[in-house]
Each structure stands twice: as C-alpha cells, then as structure tokens.
Enzyme design. Structure first.
Site, PDB file in Angstrom:
ATOM      1  N   GLU A   1       0.978  -1.268   0.181  1.00 28.44           N
ATOM      2  CA  GLU A   1      -0.028   0.048   0.079  1.00 28.44           C
ATOM      3  C   GLU A   1       0.755   1.014  -0.026  1.00 28.44           C
ATOM      4  O   GLU A   1       2.339   0.863  -0.334  1.00 28.44           O
ATOM      5  CB  GLU A   1      -0.758  -0.075   1.073  1.00 28.44           C
ATOM      6  CG  GLU A   1      -1.776  -1.158   0.756  1.00 28.44           C
ATOM      7  CD  GLU A   1      -2.938  -1.515   1.875  1.00 28.44           C
ATOM      8  OE1 GLU A   1      -3.058  -0.620   2.870  1.00 28.44           O
ATOM      9  OE2 GLU A   1      -2.536  -2.761   2.873  1.00 28.44           O
TER      10      GLU A   1
ATOM     11  N   ARG B   1     -13.120  -9.188  -0.169  1.00 30.67           N
ATOM     12  CA  ARG B   1     -11.824  -8.952   0.604  1.00 30.67           C
ATOM     13  C   ARG B   1     -12.067  -9.365   2.177  1.00 30.67           C
ATOM     14  O   ARG B   1     -13.146  -8.821   2.492  1.00 30.67           O
ATOM     15  CB  ARG B   1     -11.189  -7.959   0.082  1.00 30.67           C
ATOM     16  CG  ARG B   1     -11.175  -7.984  -1.530  1.00 30.67           C
ATOM     17  CD  ARG B   1      -9.856  -7.037  -1.818  1.00 30.67           C
ATOM     18  NE  ARG B   1      -8.723  -7.147  -1.419  1.00 30.67           N
ATOM     19  CZ  ARG B   1      -8.056  -6.818  -1.695  1.00 30.67           C
ATOM     20  NH1 ARG B   1      -7.802  -5.412  -2.522  1.00 30.67           N
ATOM     21  NH2 ARG B   1      -6.058  -6.947  -1.480  1.00 30.67           N
TER      22      ARG B   1
END
Length: 268
Positions: A3, A258
DNA sequence: CTCGGAGCCTGTCTGC
DNA sequence: TGCAGACAGGCTCCGA
C-alpha cells in the site's frame, strides 16, 4: 504487497542508491508486461526516484530529448531489489532487469499482477485521487468526496479514484482508529465523523511510513529489510482476539471478496 | 452514474 | 501423501 507506506519506503530507499546513475540496458522477461517503449530511456540519468499513488517512479533525463518516467506498480506481490550490477541473481519470478552504471534493479513478482510503464509526462501517470501524504487531507475535502456515496466505507476507502494510498490492511486500521463501522454508507458520516476519518487516514499512513511499512509474508524493502509497522496493527488478521480498546472479540467479515477486520462494539 | 462480483496469476496453507 | 478449497497487501472489467 504494498500500500502507500510500503511504496513510499521502497522509493525512499531506491532514491539515494540509484540517483545519478545512467540506465544502460533493460531486459523485459515476462510477456505480460507488454512492450513498453524503453529504447528512449537508454543512457538516461536517474534524476530522482519517487512515488506517485502506489507506483514507484524513476525520473529519467535522457542525453537528448525530453524527460521520461518509468513507473512500476507492484500490485500484490511485486518487489524491487537493487544489487551490484555483476552479481548473479535468482531467476525465479524475475520479470524485468535494469542495468545501471554500478547497480542492477530487479523487478520480482510471483503473481505477475504488477505493471511497468513508460510515460513522457507525470500527468499520464497521475492517479485521480487525492494523496493524503503528499498534501494534508482536509476534512472538508474528504467530506466533498464522500458526499452522496452509498458504498460501504471499507469499499470506498479502497478505491483509488477518490483517495489514493489505502489498501486492505490500512483500510481496516483506519476505520478502527476512527471508530467507524466498515459497513456504514460512505455518504452517511456526520461532520465530526469525517474529521475523525481524515485524521485517522493521515495518522495511520504517516505512522506506517515512519516504520518502513508492514511486513507480512513477503514485503521487503529494496534492501531486503522488513517493515515493522505490523507491531502497531490493531485489528488486521486479529479476528477473535480482544479489541485493544474495549476487549470484545474482534470480528472478520468479507466485503467484495476481501477480508475486513473490525470491532463490532467500538466501531459504529 | 453507482455498485458488487468475477477475473487476472501464482503460491501457501488448511483440512479431509 | 494427495488434493480441493480458501485465501493473499491491487485493480479492471462487466452486467445489473
């Protein structure tokens, strides 16, 4: 894999290592990368290694002609490794190899989701969303983005066309810190809640950057060092463990295929 | 326009 | 040991 904090970490470590070296040769080893036009990059000097959204970007200055930008998106499992130019390297999962004056830059990526692109302007690469690390995220700006959306907050935080940088780990962490339930419609937050969310986004990302990101199975920085932010994770992959704030067992739910981790008591 | 789900590709881990 | 299924830090595409 990465990320925003992990990408920022990689870029910061590559920058002093590669800056000033010239790109001598590029070898693309995976047809899935397509055919980016690397020819104009040869002989170009690395002016800077930076981050744009979740991409690592090499700013290159060719001996003749305009600047070029080589962008690598690591997606889930990509890694960029610097090694002395002549050293023998592992071939498994190696998708691209760049030779510079003294070092080689290796792009490994087992799942092959990552991308490598060449652009002639930063604008071509610029992601659509606001970057909360490059520029402070103001609550009123966040409120404007959230307005009208009925998407669950967790899903909203993962989209990169509004806000850049969060992925599956930090989205859960941000919502926990802000005390917001992942299923809340994004457009339903009060002004106070938006302010809490904006502050949480900034704090989580900056703290993660300060600790070189989060290492789970395979994220390593370009020096082969692990990030240490996982010590600070409050909820991610901690289902059934006690909430650090109230002690209730943490929960896991699946959104858009997810995992989301949260406290059903603290997050409303 | 918005949203949720499938798909991309490979590896690892779990449970039968 | 073998095998199926779930899951993995991202993002794009498609159909409702």
């Amino acid at each position: 894999m990465p990320e925003l904090p992990e990408v920022e970490t990689v870029a910061r470590q590559l920058d002093p290592r590669l800056r000033g070296q010239r790109l001598q040769r590029v070898r693309l080893l995976d047809p899935l990368l397509g055919r980016p036009a690397v020819r104009p990059l040869l002989g170009a000097r690395v002016v800077e290694v930076g981050r744009l959204g979740k991409q690592v970007v090499l700013h290159l200055d060719p001996p003749a002609g305009p600047p070029h930008y080589l962008a690598v998106h690591l997606r889930m499992t990509g890694r960029l490794i610097v090694t002395p130019r002549q050293r023998r390297v592992a071939q498994r999962h190696l998708r691209a190899r760049l030779w510079l004056d003294h070092d080689a830059l290796l792009f490994y990526d087992p799942r092959r989701f990552g991308t490598l692109t060449v652009a002639r302007s930063l604008r071509e690469l610029q992601p659509a969303g606001l970057d909360p690390v490059t520029r402070p995220l103001r609550p009123c700006a966040l409120a404007a983005l959230l307005r009208g959306s009925r998407q669950p907050l967790k899903a909203w935080l993962l989209r990169q066309d509004r806000l850049v940088g969060l992925g599956n780990i930090y989205a859960s962490e941000v919502l926990f810190r802000a005390g917001l339930h992942p299923c809340r419609p994004a457009g339903s937050l009060s002004a106070g809640e938006v302010t809490r969310l904006a502050r949480s986004v900034t704090e989580v990302l900056q703290q993660a950057i300060a600790h070189n990101g989060t290492t789970f199975s395979d994220f390593q920085t370009s020096r082969g060092v692990s990030g240490s932010y996982q010590r600070f994770l409050a909820v991610f992959q901690r289902q059934r463990q006690p909430c650090p704030r109230c002690g209730a067992p943490l929960l896991r739910l699946v959104q858009q295929g997810r995992s989301t981790f949260f406290c059903g008591r603290c997050q409303r």
